[in-house]
Design a protein around this motif. Structure first.
Motif, short mmCIF file in Angstrom:
data_model
loop_
_atom_site.label_atom_id
_atom_site.label_comp_id
_atom_site.label_asym_id
_atom_site.label_seq_id
_atom_site.Cartn_x
_atom_site.Cartn_y
_atom_site.Cartn_z
N VAL A 98 30.46 39.25 44.81
CA VAL A 98 31.70 38.48 44.65
C VAL A 98 32.14 37.93 46.00
O VAL A 98 31.97 38.58 47.04
N GLY A 99 32.74 36.76 46.00
CA GLY A 99 33.26 36.21 47.24
C GLY A 99 34.45 36.98 47.76
O GLY A 99 34.46 37.47 48.89
N LEU A 100 35.49 37.13 46.92
CA LEU A 100 36.74 37.77 47.33
C LEU A 100 37.18 38.74 46.24
O LEU A 100 37.31 38.35 45.08
N THR A 101 37.42 40.01 46.61
CA THR A 101 37.94 40.99 45.66
C THR A 101 39.35 41.38 46.07
O THR A 101 39.64 41.63 47.24
N LEU A 102 40.23 41.46 45.07
CA LEU A 102 41.64 41.78 45.29
C LEU A 102 42.03 42.88 44.31
O LEU A 102 42.12 42.64 43.11
N HIS A 103 42.25 44.10 44.84
CA HIS A 103 42.66 45.23 44.01
C HIS A 103 44.10 45.60 44.35
O HIS A 103 44.40 45.95 45.50
N ARG A 104 44.98 45.43 43.39
CA ARG A 104 46.40 45.75 43.57
C ARG A 104 46.98 44.98 44.76
O ARG A 104 47.58 45.55 45.67
N CYS A 105 46.79 43.68 44.72
CA CYS A 105 47.27 42.82 45.81
C CYS A 105 48.22 41.75 45.28
O CYS A 105 48.17 41.38 44.11
N GLY A 106 49.05 41.25 46.17
CA GLY A 106 49.79 40.02 45.95
C GLY A 106 49.40 39.03 47.01
O GLY A 106 48.78 39.38 48.01
N GLY A 107 49.77 37.76 46.79
CA GLY A 107 49.47 36.78 47.83
C GLY A 107 49.03 35.45 47.29
O GLY A 107 49.19 35.14 46.10
N ARG A 108 48.43 34.63 48.17
CA ARG A 108 48.06 33.27 47.86
C ARG A 108 46.64 32.98 48.35
O ARG A 108 46.31 33.29 49.49
N MET A 122 27.74 32.22 44.54
CA MET A 122 27.96 33.66 44.35
C MET A 122 26.98 34.21 43.30
O MET A 122 26.77 33.60 42.26
N ARG A 123 26.45 35.38 43.55
CA ARG A 123 25.59 35.99 42.54
C ARG A 123 26.38 36.41 41.29
O ARG A 123 25.87 36.38 40.18
N ASP A 124 27.64 36.79 41.49
CA ASP A 124 28.46 37.22 40.35
C ASP A 124 29.62 36.25 40.15
O ASP A 124 29.52 35.31 39.38
N ASP A 183 28.67 26.97 41.32
CA ASP A 183 27.38 27.67 41.36
C ASP A 183 27.54 29.19 41.48
O ASP A 183 27.09 29.83 42.44
N CYS A 184 28.18 29.77 40.46
CA CYS A 184 28.34 31.23 40.40
C CYS A 184 27.50 31.79 39.26
O CYS A 184 27.36 31.17 38.20
N GLY A 185 26.96 33.00 39.46
CA GLY A 185 26.02 33.57 38.51
C GLY A 185 26.62 33.99 37.20
O GLY A 185 25.95 33.93 36.15
N ASN A 186 27.90 34.42 37.18
CA ASN A 186 28.46 34.94 35.93
C ASN A 186 29.87 34.45 35.59
O ASN A 186 30.16 34.22 34.43
N ASN A 187 30.75 34.34 36.56
CA ASN A 187 32.11 33.88 36.30
C ASN A 187 32.66 33.14 37.52
O ASN A 187 32.16 33.32 38.63
N GLY A 188 33.70 32.35 37.29
CA GLY A 188 34.39 31.71 38.39
C GLY A 188 35.50 32.59 38.92
O GLY A 188 35.34 33.31 39.90
N ILE A 189 36.67 32.55 38.26
CA ILE A 189 37.83 33.36 38.64
C ILE A 189 38.06 34.39 37.55
O ILE A 189 38.14 34.07 36.37
N GLN A 190 38.19 35.67 37.96
CA GLN A 190 38.47 36.75 37.01
C GLN A 190 39.78 37.42 37.38
O GLN A 190 39.95 37.88 38.51
#
Length: 457
Positions: free
Chosen positions: A162-172, A181-183, A203-210
């Motif tokens: 994944v390019g960017l992972t955000l767990h329990r975050c706020g922001g922009r 991205m592979r995923d 060009d992402c392997g499985n999803n764009g934005i999750q």
């Protein structure tokens, strides 16, 4: 020497902004980690060297820690830097030269990691994962429990997951680019109130934005003005992959004004998110349902969207899991063709829109749906449906309504139906026609279905 105005402006255009300092400030700056006026600190003063072959994580870490201590931005000059697992301190503010400050993974691990901080800011940086495979949902930048992170004008490329992972975050996350991205490009889990806008994803392997949650809840994120294209479904499955934008249990999300192209399965898929609005998006070419609200959702608005060249335009479904309550209004659906899904199996689609319970379908234009323009209910999953003021042109059946439930309630009124080969309005059981054309004559088997004032040609 006296500089002319023209000479002064010319000088200002030939060097990076953070080196424009009065002579007094330059002479007063210490040799290591000194302030660069009000612009911040220069990472080169901590030994960071562009183009060096070794891992420079420790040097950048020292520069970051000092900049955060001084509450100052850290400037990273143009160049290529090998890094791994650099930790962002609270208040980190890193500024690079867009397209020229390239941070490359040294070992396949995340380049930046941030845990349990109040805020951070990344601007003008390019992150490259070199396509080295990494564990599922590891990000080039991995953020956990951040009050507000701002990422702007950054590039993410060739992530091993994944390019960017955000767990329990706020922001922009704004005006950034994700490719190769592979995923997926961006994976948010249990975050809240994110603003994700004006990003380019391809060009992402499985999803764009999750946007996912561990339990159904009020996520409140806004996804606006993003461009998403060429999303595959390399990991297969029956819907968890191949989506431009994917929501799971995320409620209160607004998805507005995005452009989506060439998604293997779905442009926008809302699984079990309540109070979701899908407004004014544009999508061309997808292999399954373009706009989806499924499983345990309540309250979805799909309005003013334009969808072309798909297996099915929209699906608002799964009353058996509590999926109910929606408005599908003022959308244009063109060229919904029954075809084989990307993951194989039986042909699917050919329907403009399918709905099941407490749904108003109004003011839409549906053209060239190979099987059905508007599908009201399936099997017993049919309750309190309205189809009014729609235009359906060139379809197998214009409007199909399920007659399986013993107690049924639907209004089909004031629609314009043109060139419906197999009937303008037809009662069905499990997808098979069981009445004549209800627009021409009533049928006792269609008790509870009000059909009136439709114009048929």
């Amino acid at each position: 020497m006296v500089l002319s105005r023209r000479g002064f402006l010319a000088a200002g255009l030939t060097a990076p902004a953070w080196f424009h300092l009065p002579a007094r400030a330059q002479s007063a700056a210490p040799s290591r980690g000194g302030p660069l006026g009000h612009f911040g600190l220069d990472a080169a003063q901590f030994g960071l060297r562009p183009g060096a072959s070794e891992d420079q994580s420790s040097r950048l870490q020292a520069a970051l820690n000092e900049a955060a201590k001084r509450n100052a931005p850290l400037m990273v000059p143009a160049g290529r830097y090998r890094l791994a697992s650099v930790r962002l301190p609270d208040g980190a503010n890193i500024v690079g030269m867009p397209g020229q400050t390239l941070l490359v993974t040294a070992n396949g691990n995340p380049l930046f990691v941030a845990n349990n901080i109040a805020r951070a800011n990344l601007t003008g940086l390019a992150f490259d994962g070199l396509d080295i495979p990494s564990p599922q949902r590891d990000g080039l930048v991995a953020c956990n429990n951040i009050g507000a992170i701002t990422i702007s004008d950054c590039d993410f490329a060739k992530a091993g997951s994944v390019g960017l992972t955000l767990h329990r975050c706020g922001g922009r996350i704004v005006a950034s680019r994700f490719r190769g991205m592979r995923d997926s490009a961006l994976f948010s889990f249990d975050s809240a109130g994110l603003i994700i806008e004006q990003n380019d994803i391809e060009d992402c392997g499985n999803n764009g934005i999750q946007i996912w949650r561990s339990q159904a809840g009020d996520d409140r994120s806004i996804l606006r003005g993003n461009r998403v294209s060429r999303i595959r479904a390399d990991a297969g499955g029956n819907g968890q992959n191949g989506n431009g934008i994917s929501l799971y249990r995320a409620g209160g999300v607004i998805i507005e004004g995005n452009q989506l192209r060439d998604c293997a399965m779905t442009f926008i898929r809302n699984n079990s998110g309540s109070g979701v609005q899908i407004l004014g998006n544009q999508g061309r070419r997808c292999g399954e349902v373009a706009l989806y609200a499924e499983f345990a959702f309540e309250g979805t608005i799909m309005a003013n969207n334009l969808v072309e060249d798909c297996a099915q335009g929209a699906n608002i479904t799964n009353l058996d899991h509590g999926g109910r309550l929606a408005v599908f209004a003022n959308n244009i659906i063109r060229n919904a063709k029954r075809d084989l899904p990307p993951n194989g199996g039986e042909p699917v689609g050919g329907i403009g829109v399918h709905v099941e319970a407490e749904v108003a379908v109004t003011g839409n234009v549906i053209e060239n749906a190979s099987e059905i323009g508007i599908s009201l209910g399936w099997s017993w999953g049919m309750r309190n449906l309205v189809a009014t003021g729609n235009i359906v042109r060139k379809a197998g059946i214009g409007i199909a309504v399920s007659l399986v439930p013993k107690e049924r309630n639907a209004v089909i009124a004031n629609n314009v139906i043109d060139e419906a080969r197999n009937g303008a309005i037809v009662g069905t059981e499990y997808g098979k026609p069981v009445t004549g054309d209800l627009a021409k004559a009533p049928d006792a088997r269609a008790a509870g279905i009000r059909v009136e004032n439709n114009a048929v040609r």
